[in-house]
Design an enzyme around this catalytic site. Structure first.
Site, PDB file in Angstrom:
ATOM      1  N   TRP A   1      12.168  35.304  -4.261  1.00  0.00           N
ATOM      2  CA  TRP A   1      12.073  35.684  -2.843  1.00  0.00           C
ATOM      3  C   TRP A   1      11.559  34.512  -2.024  1.00  0.00           C
ATOM      4  CZ3 TRP A   1       8.921  37.399  -6.644  1.00  0.00           C
ATOM      5  CH2 TRP A   1       7.576  37.627  -6.410  1.00  0.00           C
ATOM      6  N   ASP A   2      10.488  34.639  -1.257  1.00  0.00           N
ATOM      7  CA  ASP A   2      10.102  33.582  -0.295  1.00  0.00           C
ATOM      8  C   ASP A   2      10.329  32.175  -0.857  1.00  0.00           C
ATOM      9  OD1 ASP A   2       9.011  35.905   0.743  1.00  0.00           O
ATOM     10  OD2 ASP A   2       7.101  35.000   1.271  1.00  0.00           O
TER      11      ASP A   2
ATOM     12  N   SER B   1       2.970  32.844  -0.824  1.00  0.00           N
ATOM     13  CA  SER B   1       3.727  31.770  -0.159  1.00  0.00           C
ATOM     14  C   SER B   1       2.905  30.633   0.414  1.00  0.00           C
ATOM     15  CB  SER B   1       4.565  32.354   0.954  1.00  0.00           C
ATOM     16  OG  SER B   1       5.633  33.024   0.391  1.00  0.00           O
TER      17      SER B   1
ATOM     18  N   ARG C   1      -2.632  34.490   4.804  1.00  0.00           N
ATOM     19  CA  ARG C   1      -1.733  33.843   3.858  1.00  0.00           C
ATOM     20  C   ARG C   1      -0.706  32.925   4.524  1.00  0.00           C
ATOM     21  NH1 ARG C   1      -0.550  39.664   3.247  1.00  0.00           N
ATOM     22  NH2 ARG C   1       1.444  40.185   4.209  1.00  0.00           N
ATOM     23  N   ASP C   2       0.112  32.315   3.664  1.00  0.00           N
ATOM     24  CA  ASP C   2       1.318  31.579   4.057  1.00  0.00           C
ATOM     25  C   ASP C   2       1.043  30.292   4.850  1.00  0.00           C
ATOM     26  OD1 ASP C   2       2.358  33.844   2.888  1.00  0.00           O
ATOM     27  OD2 ASP C   2       3.247  34.674   4.706  1.00  0.00           O
TER      28      ASP C   2
ATOM     29  N   GLU D   1       4.369  36.771   9.583  1.00  0.00           N
ATOM     30  CA  GLU D   1       4.294  36.114   8.288  1.00  0.00           C
ATOM     31  C   GLU D   1       5.012  34.767   8.285  1.00  0.00           C
ATOM     32  OE1 GLU D   1       3.695  39.246   5.263  1.00  0.00           O
ATOM     33  OE2 GLU D   1       5.770  39.681   5.754  1.00  0.00           O
TER      34      GLU D   1
END
Ligand code: FRU
Length: 481
Positions: free
Chosen positions: A74-75, A152, A235-236, A328
């Site tokens: 995914w990501d 991520s 996050r991210d 996100e």
């Protein structure tokens, strides 16, 4: 554009830049996000796509190929430099993806609790339509990253063969949480980095020597922490240089407004209606619907040293209080328009994270301004840049449990990431009930002056090769070994 009857006007935004260290936070208002519905067709047959074709991702075929048979993917992000160029290293393109074991006995929706960063490589001159990405395995050795799950981030090539991997170190505390998904003890999340080395030879690409450093934990003031909300988002990380502030390194990341969940109350600025707008909502009504539970922001931090091991928080650059709970994988994309640098902030969001009374699709949202911190103008007035085909007249759903009445492609793709040239890569989630876990066909958006349009002349009816993440800067030679 002329206002849509029955809908409020969007909030005016000047795009004016502010000092990145100042406390101006741009607002994606309810008035702005209401334009998503103002631009949606209220009369489509139920379950069709109600959004304008200019912001609708072309349909992914149901018989998409799996990128890898052993891991769900995914990501995904490319190896980049501080200016978001995508780097080929010694003749290889390298990408990093969240991966989870397809054969471990848990389902696709449990991937988050089992996520690791994996990497893939292929020759820079490969045919993107035919040549597969080679899977290199997990990037970090088992049990070496901070936390037990890797979420991520972004990867930058530094001096020579050094790479800095910025990532989210998420720690789950019980097996129930990890394998069943949901329930259990809330996880911790910190932003971390790992400095290591990339190697390339005729056999491919490898990494070693990673040294992990914890960089940031949410402070509970600017950025909500776990004690304040077990479902907090922190996050991210994505780091970049800003040509307007040479010598500094910044990071954008996903956060939530600091404070205990449920304590926030929507303010007039979060609604953003002009005085006397006949279609404005009433503040008390918005609050009584509980819209204050949704408090996404895009955070900003700045590095305190050249090694990028010390950072401090700056106030968020964008807040979506009372609009949406998750912004996100934010990224900053700088584009020269008429001799001037325009800063595009892109971030992905879901339909199920919108606040009461708001509706929009899974997809990528964009905002444009004159600096990293500016009074961001939502792209296309609404913020929506590219969404999965959805009938927005029907109530929101989630990818785990879509109903047959909806467009079967409402969750076709997520985690859209805008690459140089307006190429948008994402992963396939659910195409007409067929679950994904593989990269989508890359699509292209053309954008300027904050207005975007899907390029349907790109690839086949707008669909480019699957997992097309081309490089635009070549480092370390041509890869003839
Ligand atoms: C987006 C996302 C990221 C997070 C990851 C976890 O798809 O929710 O915010 O890092 O997935 O799997």
């Amino acid at each position: 554009p002329a206002p849509t009857p029955g809908f409020p006007l969007p909030t005016p935004h000047t795009q004016t830049a502010h000092d990145p260290a100042s406390d101006f936070t741009s607002k994606w208002t309810r008035a702005d996000a209401k334009q998503i519905m103002a631009q949606s067709d209220s009369k489509v047959q139920p379950g069709q796509n109600s959004m304008s074709p200019e912001v609708t991702m072309p349909e992914i075929p149901e018989d998409f190929p799996a990128m890898n048979d052993d891991v769900w993917v995914w990501d995904t992000w490319s190896l980049t430099d501080e200016n978001a160029n995508q780097i080929s290293y010694k003749g290889y393109d390298v990408i990093f993806s969240l991966v989870a074991d397809r054969h471990a006995g848990y389902g696709f929706d449990q991937r988050h609790w089992n996520a690791r960063i994996g990497y893939f490589f292929r020759k820079t001159n490969a045919d993107p339509a035919k040549d597969k990405w080679n899977y290199g395995g997990h990037l970090f050795l088992d049990n070496t990253s901070i936390g037990n799950t890797e979420w991520s981030g972004s990867t930058r090539l530094m001096k020579g063969n050094q790479v800095n991997v910025f990532y989210t170190a998420t720690t789950f505390y019980d097996v129930k949480e990890r394998n069943a998904g949901g329930g259990g003890i809330a996880p911790d999340a910190v932003i971390a980095k790992a400095l290591g080395n990339i190697h390339a030879d005729k056999n491919g690409v490898t990494f070693d020597g990673f040294q992990h450093t914890k960089l940031l934990e949410p402070d509970g003031k600017l950025y909500q922490n776990k004690a304040q909300n077990p479902g907090f988002a922190f996050r991210d990380p994505y780091t970049f240089a800003d040509p307007a502030h040479p010598g500094k390194t910044y990071m954008v990341f996903e956060g939530n407004t600091g404070g205990k969940r449920g304590d926030y109350r929507c303010k007039n600025e979060d609604l953003g209606y002009a005085k006397g707008d006949p279609n404005a909502e009433n503040l008390d009504e918005v609050n009584s619907k509980g819209a204050y539970y949704q408090t996404a922001n895009v955070g900003l931090a700045v590095a305190d040293n050249k090694d990028l091991t010390k950072w401090h928080f700056l106030p968020p650059i964008l807040s979506a209080n009372c609009v949406n709970d998750q912004t996100e994988r934010p990224q900053i994309f700088i584009q020269n328009e008429n001799g001037k640098n325009k800063y595009y902030l892109f971030t992905i969001s879901h339909q199920f994270t919108y606040a009461a009374g708001m509706r929009g699709p899974d997809g990528v949202y964009g905002f444009v301004g004159d600096g990293v911190r500016s009074d961001y103008q939502p792209m296309n007035n609404s913020g929506l840049a590219l969404g999965s085909p959805t009938d927005l007249n029907l109530p929101s759903e989630s990818p785990e449990a879509p109903t047959p009445n909806q467009n079967g492609r409402q969750f076709q793709a997520y985690s859209h990431y805008v690459q140089p040239g307006g190429l948008v890569q994402s992963f396939i989630d659910n195409v007409n009930g067929v679950r994904g876990g593989s990269l989508s066909p890359t699509v292209k958006i053309n954008f300027r002056d904050g207005v975007s349009k899907v390029d349907r002349s790109f690839g086949q009816n707008g669909l480019g090769p699957f997992g097309y993440l081309p490089t635009n800067v070549h480092v370390g030679g041509n890869g003839l070994y």
